[in-house]
Design an enzyme around this catalytic site. Sequence first.
Site, mmCIF file in Angstrom:
data_model
loop_
_atom_site.group_PDB
_atom_site.id
_atom_site.type_symbol
_atom_site.label_atom_id
_atom_site.label_comp_id
_atom_site.label_asym_id
_atom_site.label_seq_id
_atom_site.Cartn_x
_atom_site.Cartn_y
_atom_site.Cartn_z
ATOM 1 N N GLU A 153 0.823 -1.207 0.000
ATOM 2 C CA GLU A 153 0.000 0.000 0.000
ATOM 3 C C GLU A 153 0.862 1.265 0.000
ATOM 4 O O GLU A 153 1.605 1.493 0.956
ATOM 5 C CB GLU A 153 -0.901 0.008 1.237
ATOM 6 C CG GLU A 153 -1.726 1.276 1.398
ATOM 7 C CD GLU A 153 -2.457 1.336 2.729
ATOM 8 O OE1 GLU A 153 -3.375 2.160 2.857
ATOM 9 O OE2 GLU A 153 -2.104 0.564 3.654
ATOM 10 N N GLU A 212 -11.939 2.293 6.114
ATOM 11 C CA GLU A 212 -10.798 2.514 7.012
ATOM 12 C C GLU A 212 -10.716 4.003 7.339
ATOM 13 O O GLU A 212 -9.814 4.700 6.903
ATOM 14 C CB GLU A 212 -9.494 2.020 6.394
ATOM 15 C CG GLU A 212 -8.386 1.911 7.440
ATOM 16 C CD GLU A 212 -6.985 1.875 6.859
ATOM 17 O OE1 GLU A 212 -6.100 1.280 7.485
ATOM 18 O OE2 GLU A 212 -6.765 2.457 5.781
#
Length: 260
Positions: free
Chosen positions: A142, A239
């Site tokens: 990520e 998130e």
Amino acid sequence: MPRFSANLGFLFSDRPEIERVAAAASCGFKAVEMHWPYHVPALDMREALAAHKLTMLGLNMPVGNAPAGDFGLAALPSRQNEFQNALVQALSYGSTIRASAIHCLAGIVSPDDRAAAERTFIANLQMAADRAGEADMTILIEPMNRRDRPGYFLQHVEQAAAIIGQAERRNIRLMFDCYHVEITQGDLITRIKTHLDLIGHVQIAAVPSRAEPDEGEVNYREIFQTLDSLGYQGWIGAEYKPRGRTEDGLGWLSELSGRP
């Protein structure tokens, strides 16, 4: 219609982590993801997930020595043994709770070490992917923005795509966190279209607040419609850091996505 998972690192954080599983299920989520649940016995977590019929998506690898400033080990040239130990821990825990993916954090790297860090990152990803493949699991990487995570090695989507290409493992995928990408690069829809074949998971939060995705500069209604139109089959991870009680801020699910 998009499928949303609850990130239990941020959502329902007013209660112990294992109790967040029941809270997510009660709010209609069918899948969850986690940051670092290792303090909860894996068998207890698996039982909680099974009791509430939740799909477990992924968790983060241990970061190393967090008090000393570590935030991942995979791209740190002198820390390969620690990386391997962290990987063993993550794969063991993830396999027990039947997770489908492990997020392999690159770590904080100084500018002078970036060339060596890239070589180390690729080699560690290859090893991680081979071991994860034995458990039918995916490795996620990520890109993160410099504002929240100064010095993080992996910063751009294109950098991640190039590293995935060099690693040459089919179970290494891109975690496309819209919050991070918007802050660092923007042009989210174009980047989603360009890199769709590499995307293994999507995450969302408002920019710049990182709160519920119903405020700020990202038009998530358009993002969700784009993902639908492209045939994206994965989950979208919520998130974000709730403005208040998680349950009180879930109106965005129906407002932005058409979910009843």
